[in-house]
Design a protein around this motif. Structure first.
Motif, PDB file in Angstrom:
ATOM      1  N   PHE A   1       0.955  -1.361  -0.068  1.00 27.51           N
ATOM      2  CA  PHE A   1       0.120  -0.030   0.084  1.00 27.51           C
ATOM      3  C   PHE A   1       0.876   1.303   0.004  1.00 27.51           C
ATOM      4  O   PHE A   1       0.645   2.146  -0.590  1.00 27.51           O
ATOM      5  N   ASN A   2       1.806   1.348   0.694  1.00 29.14           N
ATOM      6  CA  ASN A   2       2.875   2.639   0.928  1.00 29.14           C
ATOM      7  C   ASN A   2       3.671   2.548  -0.272  1.00 29.14           C
ATOM      8  O   ASN A   2       3.861   3.778  -0.722  1.00 29.14           O
ATOM      9  N   SER A   3       3.762   1.559  -1.310  1.00 31.76           N
ATOM     10  CA  SER A   3       4.492   1.804  -2.512  1.00 31.76           C
ATOM     11  C   SER A   3       3.443   2.348  -3.693  1.00 31.76           C
ATOM     12  O   SER A   3       3.983   2.640  -4.712  1.00 31.76           O
ATOM     13  N   GLY A   4       2.187   2.446  -3.339  1.00 29.77           N
ATOM     14  CA  GLY A   4       1.376   2.879  -4.260  1.00 29.77           C
ATOM     15  C   GLY A   4       0.834   1.772  -5.223  1.00 29.77           C
ATOM     16  O   GLY A   4       0.167   1.998  -6.379  1.00 29.77           O
ATOM     17  N   ARG A   5       1.436   0.752  -5.324  1.00 27.23           N
ATOM     18  CA  ARG A   5       1.010  -0.338  -6.389  1.00 27.23           C
ATOM     19  C   ARG A   5      -0.271  -1.021  -6.154  1.00 27.23           C
ATOM     20  O   ARG A   5      -0.757  -1.153  -4.940  1.00 27.23           O
ATOM     21  N   SER A   6      -0.972  -1.399  -7.204  1.00 29.21           N
ATOM     22  CA  SER A   6      -2.288  -1.896  -7.298  1.00 29.21           C
ATOM     23  C   SER A   6      -2.231  -3.364  -6.507  1.00 29.21           C
ATOM     24  O   SER A   6      -1.190  -3.861  -6.948  1.00 29.21           O
ATOM     25  N   VAL A   7      -3.079  -3.848  -5.844  1.00 25.52           N
ATOM     26  CA  VAL A   7      -2.920  -5.116  -5.234  1.00 25.52           C
ATOM     27  C   VAL A   7      -4.128  -5.974  -5.765  1.00 25.52           C
ATOM     28  O   VAL A   7      -5.381  -5.322  -5.644  1.00 25.52           O
ATOM     29  N   VAL A   8      -3.888  -7.196  -6.139  1.00 24.79           N
ATOM     30  CA  VAL A   8      -4.955  -8.248  -6.413  1.00 24.79           C
ATOM     31  C   VAL A   8      -4.834  -9.325  -5.404  1.00 24.79           C
ATOM     32  O   VAL A   8      -3.978 -10.093  -5.242  1.00 24.79           O
ATOM     33  N   PHE A   9      -5.766  -9.186  -4.558  1.00 26.40           N
ATOM     34  CA  PHE A   9      -6.075 -10.097  -3.445  1.00 26.40           C
ATOM     35  C   PHE A   9      -6.616 -11.407  -4.000  1.00 26.40           C
ATOM     36  O   PHE A   9      -7.525 -11.201  -5.007  1.00 26.40           O
ATOM     37  N   PHE A  10      -6.284 -12.498  -3.545  1.00 32.00           N
ATOM     38  CA  PHE A  10      -6.886 -13.651  -4.130  1.00 32.00           C
ATOM     39  C   PHE A  10      -6.722 -14.677  -3.061  1.00 32.00           C
ATOM     40  O   PHE A  10      -5.931 -14.767  -2.140  1.00 32.00           O
ATOM     41  N   THR A  11      -7.925 -15.481  -2.902  1.00 35.64           N
ATOM     42  CA  THR A  11      -8.039 -16.605  -1.910  1.00 35.64           C
ATOM     43  C   THR A  11      -8.806 -17.854  -2.704  1.00 35.64           C
ATOM     44  O   THR A  11      -9.251 -17.510  -3.826  1.00 35.64           O
ATOM     45  N   TRP A  12      -8.864 -18.905  -2.044  1.00 30.73           N
ATOM     46  CA  TRP A  12      -9.805 -20.064  -2.253  1.00 30.73           C
ATOM     47  C   TRP A  12     -11.461 -19.552  -2.110  1.00 30.73           C
ATOM     48  O   TRP A  12     -11.808 -18.795  -1.198  1.00 30.73           O
ATOM     49  N   HIS A  13     -12.280 -20.165  -3.034  1.00 35.05           N
ATOM     50  CA  HIS A  13     -13.576 -19.762  -2.964  1.00 35.05           C
ATOM     51  C   HIS A  13     -14.294 -20.163  -1.535  1.00 35.05           C
ATOM     52  O   HIS A  13     -15.247 -19.527  -1.149  1.00 35.05           O
ATOM     53  N   ASN A  14     -13.738 -21.071  -0.934  1.00 35.84           N
ATOM     54  CA  ASN A  14     -14.325 -21.584   0.524  1.00 35.84           C
ATOM     55  C   ASN A  14     -13.938 -20.693   1.507  1.00 35.84           C
ATOM     56  O   ASN A  14     -14.532 -20.729   2.637  1.00 35.84           O
ATOM     57  N   GLN A  15     -13.143 -19.738   1.146  1.00 36.98           N
ATOM     58  CA  GLN A  15     -12.679 -18.735   2.388  1.00 36.98           C
ATOM     59  C   GLN A  15     -13.104 -17.333   2.284  1.00 36.98           C
ATOM     60  O   GLN A  15     -12.715 -16.454   2.798  1.00 36.98           O
ATOM     61  N   ILE A  16     -13.954 -16.969   1.269  1.00 40.03           N
ATOM     62  CA  ILE A  16     -14.394 -15.799   0.855  1.00 40.03           C
ATOM     63  C   ILE A  16     -14.931 -15.089   1.955  1.00 40.03           C
ATOM     64  O   ILE A  16     -14.520 -13.839   2.384  1.00 40.03           O
ATOM     65  N   PHE A  17     -15.944 -15.626   2.911  1.00 42.16           N
ATOM     66  CA  PHE A  17     -16.617 -14.617   3.745  1.00 42.16           C
ATOM     67  C   PHE A  17     -15.861 -14.016   4.794  1.00 42.16           C
ATOM     68  O   PHE A  17     -15.913 -12.824   4.827  1.00 42.16           O
ATOM     69  N   PRO A  18     -14.974 -14.670   5.457  1.00 44.05           N
ATOM     70  CA  PRO A  18     -14.024 -13.981   6.520  1.00 44.05           C
ATOM     71  C   PRO A  18     -13.253 -13.139   6.017  1.00 44.05           C
ATOM     72  O   PRO A  18     -13.070 -11.854   6.600  1.00 44.05           O
ATOM     73  N   ILE A  19     -12.592 -13.434   4.781  1.00 47.15           N
ATOM     74  CA  ILE A  19     -11.693 -12.616   4.189  1.00 47.15           C
ATOM     75  C   ILE A  19     -12.257 -11.198   3.742  1.00 47.15           C
ATOM     76  O   ILE A  19     -11.713 -10.031   3.955  1.00 47.15           O
ATOM     77  N   LEU A  20     -13.627 -11.326   3.290  1.00 47.24           N
ATOM     78  CA  LEU A  20     -14.287 -10.205   2.567  1.00 47.24           C
ATOM     79  C   LEU A  20     -14.394  -9.211   3.890  1.00 47.24           C
ATOM     80  O   LEU A  20     -14.524  -8.168   4.098  1.00 47.24           O
ATOM     81  N   HIS A  21     -15.197  -9.960   4.960  1.00 44.97           N
ATOM     82  CA  HIS A  21     -15.528  -9.002   6.094  1.00 44.97           C
ATOM     83  C   HIS A  21     -14.343  -8.217   6.607  1.00 44.97           C
ATOM     84  O   HIS A  21     -14.286  -7.144   7.280  1.00 44.97           O
ATOM     85  N   PHE A  22     -13.266  -9.045   6.947  1.00 43.46           N
ATOM     86  CA  PHE A  22     -11.889  -8.479   7.577  1.00 43.46           C
ATOM     87  C   PHE A  22     -11.464  -7.296   6.760  1.00 43.46           C
ATOM     88  O   PHE A  22     -10.953  -6.437   7.274  1.00 43.46           O
ATOM     89  N   HIS A  23     -11.670  -7.258   5.353  1.00 44.23           N
ATOM     90  CA  HIS A  23     -11.201  -6.107   4.246  1.00 44.23           C
ATOM     91  C   HIS A  23     -12.132  -5.037   4.177  1.00 44.23           C
ATOM     92  O   HIS A  23     -11.748  -4.344   3.356  1.00 44.23           O
ATOM     93  N   LYS A  24     -13.136  -5.047   4.836  1.00 43.01           N
ATOM     94  CA  LYS A  24     -14.160  -3.870   4.849  1.00 43.01           C
ATOM     95  C   LYS A  24     -13.549  -2.569   5.029  1.00 43.01           C
ATOM     96  O   LYS A  24     -12.752  -2.331   5.896  1.00 43.01           O
ATOM     97  N   GLY A  25     -13.653  -1.585   4.287  1.00 36.41           N
ATOM     98  CA  GLY A  25     -13.096  -0.331   4.355  1.00 36.41           C
ATOM     99  C   GLY A  25     -11.880  -0.142   3.207  1.00 36.41           C
ATOM    100  O   GLY A  25     -11.652   0.848   3.020  1.00 36.41           O
ATOM    101  N   VAL A  26     -11.674  -1.128   2.643  1.00 40.92           N
ATOM    102  CA  VAL A  26     -10.494  -0.982   1.512  1.00 40.92           C
ATOM    103  C   VAL A  26     -11.180  -1.049   0.464  1.00 40.92           C
ATOM    104  O   VAL A  26     -12.416  -1.632   0.110  1.00 40.92           O
TER     105      VAL A  26
END
Length: 214
Positions: A38-63
């Motif tokens: 984030f500090n470098s200004g680079r775009s980030v492509v977050f990725f995970t497995w489909h069965n792990q979507i919900f808690p990871i989406l919730h954790f990143h709210k605000g991004v």
């Protein structure tokens, strides 16, 4: 009447899932890697497995996250949940409007948005990576960030991916893996080779950091 009630029901469900997710207790490792990106200004492509979507989406709210979500009816529900978290839901999949969705997210990433993709979705096979996240990283000079979670208290659904929904007040371990820097080469041979290497590395780290789920 049903047409009027359905959008309200989806909105209500999204708000409920937000409150539900707020009960989780997170423990995070590797966040310094994400902060550096984030500090470098680079775009980030977050990725995970489909069965792990919900808690990871919730954790990143605000991004500022643009998320590819299936155009299916099930995707309608997930899109409303994602939007209730403040994300931009872009509809499409590998089998339906996929190219259009990737191009739309690419435009957003050239601004102030990052991307998030379940790389084995929407229909699997489970833990088999598809090229969308790699395509975005290559075409936006972005960096891929694998995110993995683990918990001991959860419901596993009888879906193709074994979708995981942590129970209320579950303690969730979120781990940021090493960033993946990709080449600009988009030839089929290079894409296939890089995707195989990323899939292998991510699965190895999943076995380490997500033992209760795998």
């Amino acid at each position: 009447m049903k047409k009027r009630l359905f959008p309200f029901a989806l909105w209500l469900f999204g708000k409920f899932m937000m409150l539900y997710g707020n009960t989780f207790r997170y423990r995070v490792t590797g966040k310094e890697k994400l902060d550096e990106l984030f500090n470098s200004g680079r775009s980030v492509v977050f990725f995970t497995w489909h069965n792990q979507i919900f808690p990871i989406l919730h954790f990143h709210k605000g991004v500022n996250l643009a998320i590819i979500i299936s155009s299916s009816k099930d995707g309608d529900i997930m899109a409303h949940v994602a939007e209730s978290f403040g994300y931009r839901a872009v509809r499409g999949s590998s089998s339906r409007n996929g190219s259009k969705a990737l191009l739309e997210i690419k435009k957003l990433m050239n601004g102030t948005w990052h991307a998030a993709i379940a790389v084995d979705g929407p229909k699997g096979p489970k833990y088999k990576m598809k090229p969308g996240a790699l395509f975005l990283a290559k075409n936006t000079h972005g960096v891929m960030m694998p995110v993995i979670f683990d918990c001991k208290s959860f419901k596993r659904f009888a879906s193709w991916d074994g979708f995981i929904l942590p129970y209320p007040f579950a303690r969730i371990d979120v781990h940021y893996c090493d960033p993946v820097y990709v080449s600009e080469d988009t030839s089929p041979e290079t894409m296939k080779a890089e995707m195989a290497e990323i899939e292998k590395s991510t699965m190895e780290q999943t076995l380490v950091y997500s033992p209760n789920i795998v």
